[in-house]
Design a protein around this motif. Structure first.
Motif, PDB file in Angstrom:
ATOM      1  N   LEU A  39       0.851  -1.180   0.000  1.00 41.68           N
ATOM      2  CA  LEU A  39       0.000   0.000   0.000  1.00 41.68           C
ATOM      3  C   LEU A  39       0.887   1.231   0.000  1.00 41.68           C
ATOM      4  O   LEU A  39       2.058   1.166   0.363  1.00 41.68           O
ATOM      5  CB  LEU A  39      -0.949  -0.007   1.203  1.00 41.68           C
ATOM      6  N   ARG A  40       0.306   2.318  -0.462  1.00 37.90           N
ATOM      7  CA  ARG A  40       1.071   3.567  -0.497  1.00 37.90           C
ATOM      8  C   ARG A  40       0.565   4.503   0.579  1.00 37.90           C
ATOM      9  O   ARG A  40      -0.624   4.654   0.777  1.00 37.90           O
ATOM     10  CB  ARG A  40       0.930   4.215  -1.864  1.00 37.90           C
ATOM     11  N   VAL A  41       1.507   5.126   1.246  1.00 39.70           N
ATOM     12  CA  VAL A  41       1.208   6.162   2.229  1.00 39.70           C
ATOM     13  C   VAL A  41       2.005   7.365   1.764  1.00 39.70           C
ATOM     14  O   VAL A  41       3.220   7.424   1.969  1.00 39.70           O
ATOM     15  CB  VAL A  41       1.615   5.726   3.657  1.00 39.70           C
ATOM     16  N   GLY A  42       1.342   8.265   1.068  1.00 35.75           N
ATOM     17  CA  GLY A  42       2.062   9.357   0.418  1.00 35.75           C
ATOM     18  C   GLY A  42       2.970   8.771  -0.646  1.00 35.75           C
ATOM     19  O   GLY A  42       2.534   8.016  -1.501  1.00 35.75           O
ATOM     20  N   ARG A  43       4.258   9.073  -0.577  1.00 37.41           N
ATOM     21  CA  ARG A  43       5.217   8.521  -1.533  1.00 37.41           C
ATOM     22  C   ARG A  43       5.858   7.229  -1.035  1.00 37.41           C
ATOM     23  O   ARG A  43       6.620   6.585  -1.739  1.00 37.41           O
ATOM     24  CB  ARG A  43       6.308   9.551  -1.815  1.00 37.41           C
ATOM     25  N   LEU A  44       5.529   6.844   0.182  1.00 39.84           N
ATOM     26  CA  LEU A  44       6.114   5.663   0.807  1.00 39.84           C
ATOM     27  C   LEU A  44       5.300   4.424   0.457  1.00 39.84           C
ATOM     28  O   LEU A  44       4.077   4.434   0.519  1.00 39.84           O
ATOM     29  CB  LEU A  44       6.143   5.857   2.330  1.00 39.84           C
ATOM     30  N   ARG A  45       5.979   3.359   0.076  1.00 44.15           N
ATOM     31  CA  ARG A  45       5.305   2.082  -0.186  1.00 44.15           C
ATOM     32  C   ARG A  45       5.603   1.150   0.979  1.00 44.15           C
ATOM     33  O   ARG A  45       6.746   0.954   1.349  1.00 44.15           O
ATOM     34  CB  ARG A  45       5.780   1.464  -1.481  1.00 44.15           C
ATOM     35  N   LEU A  46       4.531   0.591   1.558  1.00 42.93           N
ATOM     36  CA  LEU A  46       4.654  -0.317   2.700  1.00 42.93           C
ATOM     37  C   LEU A  46       4.068  -1.675   2.343  1.00 42.93           C
ATOM     38  O   LEU A  46       3.093  -1.773   1.602  1.00 42.93           O
ATOM     39  CB  LEU A  46       3.927   0.253   3.914  1.00 42.93           C
ATOM     40  N   PHE A  47       4.677  -2.717   2.881  1.00 42.53           N
ATOM     41  CA  PHE A  47       4.280  -4.089   2.616  1.00 42.53           C
ATOM     42  C   PHE A  47       3.873  -4.726   3.934  1.00 42.53           C
ATOM     43  O   PHE A  47       4.735  -4.965   4.791  1.00 42.53           O
ATOM     44  CB  PHE A  47       5.454  -4.863   2.005  1.00 42.53           C
ATOM     45  N   PRO A  48       2.573  -5.010   4.125  1.00 46.82           N
ATOM     46  CA  PRO A  48       2.152  -5.647   5.378  1.00 46.82           C
ATOM     47  C   PRO A  48       2.880  -6.982   5.569  1.00 46.82           C
ATOM     48  O   PRO A  48       2.932  -7.807   4.657  1.00 46.82           O
ATOM     49  CB  PRO A  48       0.650  -5.868   5.181  1.00 46.82           C
ATOM     50  N   ILE A  49       3.448  -7.174   6.731  1.00 44.70           N
ATOM     51  CA  ILE A  49       4.234  -8.373   7.005  1.00 44.70           C
ATOM     52  C   ILE A  49       3.397  -9.640   6.820  1.00 44.70           C
ATOM     53  O   ILE A  49       3.846 -10.599   6.196  1.00 44.70           O
ATOM     54  CB  ILE A  49       4.853  -8.309   8.417  1.00 44.70           C
ATOM     55  N   ASN A  50       2.173  -9.649   7.343  1.00 44.48           N
ATOM     56  CA  ASN A  50       1.347 -10.853   7.223  1.00 44.48           C
ATOM     57  C   ASN A  50       1.022 -11.159   5.760  1.00 44.48           C
ATOM     58  O   ASN A  50       0.996 -12.323   5.356  1.00 44.48           O
ATOM     59  CB  ASN A  50       0.079 -10.750   8.070  1.00 44.48           C
ATOM     60  N   GLU A  51       0.802 -10.131   4.937  1.00 48.36           N
ATOM     61  CA  GLU A  51       0.523 -10.341   3.513  1.00 48.36           C
ATOM     62  C   GLU A  51       1.773 -10.824   2.780  1.00 48.36           C
ATOM     63  O   GLU A  51       1.692 -11.657   1.876  1.00 48.36           O
ATOM     64  CB  GLU A  51      -0.005  -9.058   2.870  1.00 48.36           C
ATOM     65  N   PHE A  52       2.936 -10.316   3.159  1.00 42.88           N
ATOM     66  CA  PHE A  52       4.192 -10.781   2.568  1.00 42.88           C
ATOM     67  C   PHE A  52       4.393 -12.263   2.863  1.00 42.88           C
ATOM     68  O   PHE A  52       4.727 -13.043   1.973  1.00 42.88           O
ATOM     69  CB  PHE A  52       5.371  -9.959   3.092  1.00 42.88           C
ATOM     70  N   ASP A  53       4.165 -12.657   4.113  1.00 41.79           N
ATOM     71  CA  ASP A  53       4.324 -14.058   4.503  1.00 41.79           C
ATOM     72  C   ASP A  53       3.398 -14.966   3.689  1.00 41.79           C
ATOM     73  O   ASP A  53       3.808 -16.035   3.228  1.00 41.79           O
ATOM     74  CB  ASP A  53       4.068 -14.247   6.000  1.00 41.79           C
ATOM     75  N   LYS A  54       2.135 -14.541   3.502  1.00 42.67           N
ATOM     76  CA  LYS A  54       1.189 -15.318   2.695  1.00 42.67           C
ATOM     77  C   LYS A  54       1.665 -15.410   1.251  1.00 42.67           C
ATOM     78  O   LYS A  54       1.590 -16.463   0.635  1.00 42.67           O
ATOM     79  CB  LYS A  54      -0.205 -14.668   2.717  1.00 42.67           C
ATOM     80  N   TRP A  55       2.132 -14.297   0.714  1.00 44.70           N
ATOM     81  CA  TRP A  55       2.586 -14.238  -0.680  1.00 44.70           C
ATOM     82  C   TRP A  55       3.759 -15.187  -0.898  1.00 44.70           C
ATOM     83  O   TRP A  55       3.794 -15.924  -1.878  1.00 44.70           O
ATOM     84  CB  TRP A  55       2.960 -12.798  -1.022  1.00 44.70           C
ATOM     85  N   ILE A  56       4.705 -15.186   0.028  1.00 43.12           N
ATOM     86  CA  ILE A  56       5.865 -16.073  -0.067  1.00 43.12           C
ATOM     87  C   ILE A  56       5.407 -17.528  -0.010  1.00 43.12           C
ATOM     88  O   ILE A  56       5.854 -18.365  -0.795  1.00 43.12           O
ATOM     89  CB  ILE A  56       6.891 -15.784   1.053  1.00 43.12           C
ATOM     90  N   SER A  57       4.506 -17.842   0.903  1.00 37.09           N
ATOM     91  CA  SER A  57       4.004 -19.210   1.026  1.00 37.09           C
ATOM     92  C   SER A  57       3.334 -19.670  -0.264  1.00 37.09           C
ATOM     93  O   SER A  57       3.528 -20.798  -0.704  1.00 37.09           O
ATOM     94  CB  SER A  57       3.007 -19.325   2.175  1.00 37.09           C
ATOM     95  N   GLN A  58       2.564 -18.784  -0.884  1.00 41.98           N
ATOM     96  CA  GLN A  58       1.911 -19.128  -2.149  1.00 41.98           C
ATOM     97  C   GLN A  58       2.943 -19.383  -3.237  1.00 41.98           C
ATOM     98  O   GLN A  58       2.795 -20.306  -4.032  1.00 41.98           O
ATOM     99  CB  GLN A  58       0.967 -18.013  -2.583  1.00 41.98           C
ATOM    100  N   ARG A  59       3.992 -18.576  -3.287  1.00 42.88           N
ATOM    101  CA  ARG A  59       5.046 -18.765  -4.285  1.00 42.88           C
ATOM    102  C   ARG A  59       5.768 -20.084  -4.071  1.00 42.88           C
ATOM    103  O   ARG A  59       6.094 -20.773  -5.016  1.00 42.88           O
ATOM    104  CB  ARG A  59       6.056 -17.614  -4.236  1.00 42.88           C
ATOM    105  N   GLN A  60       6.019 -20.427  -2.820  1.00 45.22           N
ATOM    106  CA  GLN A  60       6.694 -21.688  -2.524  1.00 45.22           C
ATOM    107  C   GLN A  60       5.824 -22.866  -2.928  1.00 45.22           C
ATOM    108  O   GLN A  60       6.299 -23.844  -3.495  1.00 45.22           O
ATOM    109  CB  GLN A  60       7.050 -21.760  -1.040  1.00 45.22           C
ATOM    110  N   THR A  61       4.515 -22.775  -2.671  1.00 45.02           N
ATOM    111  CA  THR A  61       3.581 -23.830  -3.040  1.00 45.02           C
ATOM    112  C   THR A  61       3.531 -23.984  -4.554  1.00 45.02           C
ATOM    113  O   THR A  61       3.543 -25.092  -5.073  1.00 45.02           O
ATOM    114  CB  THR A  61       2.178 -23.528  -2.489  1.00 45.02           C
ATOM    115  N   GLN A  62       3.517 -22.878  -5.284  1.00 43.40           N
ATOM    116  CA  GLN A  62       3.510 -22.936  -6.752  1.00 43.40           C
ATOM    117  C   GLN A  62       4.756 -23.639  -7.252  1.00 43.40           C
ATOM    118  O   GLN A  62       4.701 -24.418  -8.196  1.00 43.40           O
ATOM    119  CB  GLN A  62       3.422 -21.539  -7.344  1.00 43.40           C
TER     120      GLN A  62
END
Length: 86
Positions: A39-62
Motif C-alpha cells: 500500500l502507499r502512504v504518500g510517496r512511501l510504499r509499505l508491505f504488510p508483514i502478514n501479507e508478505f508471509d502469505k505471498w511467499i508461502s503461495q510462491r513456494q507452493t507454486q
C-alpha cells in the motif's frame, strides 16, 4: 499475531528479502509484475508483514506444484525457494 497485522516492511526491507535492487522492485510495481501486496502512504510504499508471509508461502507452493517452471527459457527471477514471474 495481532501485532503482526499492523506491522510493515519498507521497500528496502522487501528488496533485501527478495535479493533484488530497489530499482527492480519499483519497475516491477509500476509494470504490475508479481510483487508482494503493498500500500502507499504518500510517496512511501509499505508491505504488510502478514501479507508478505502469505505471498511467499503461495510462491513456494507454486514451485512445489509445478517443477516445469524452471525449464522455461529465460527462467524467471529465482530467489531462495520461490519464483517471481516477470
Amino acid at each position: 499475531t495481532s501485532e503482526k497485522n499492523h506491522q510493515y516492511y519498507t521497500l528496502k526491507q522487501i528488496c533485501n528479502k527478495l535479493h533484488i535492487a530497489e530499482g527492480t522492485a519499483r519497475n516491477r510495481l509500476t509494470q504490475n509484475k508479481p510483487m508482494p501486496p503493498s500500500l502507499r502512504v504518500g510517496r512511501l510504499r509499505l508491505f504488510p508483514i502478514n501479507e508478505f508471509d502469505k505471498w511467499i508461502s503461495q510462491r513456494q507452493t507454486q514451485n512445489d506444484d509445478d517443477q516445469t517452471m524452471m525449464t522455461k527459457p529465460y527462467a524467471p527471477f529465482v530467489f531462495q525457494h520461490f519464483v517471481l514471474y516477470g
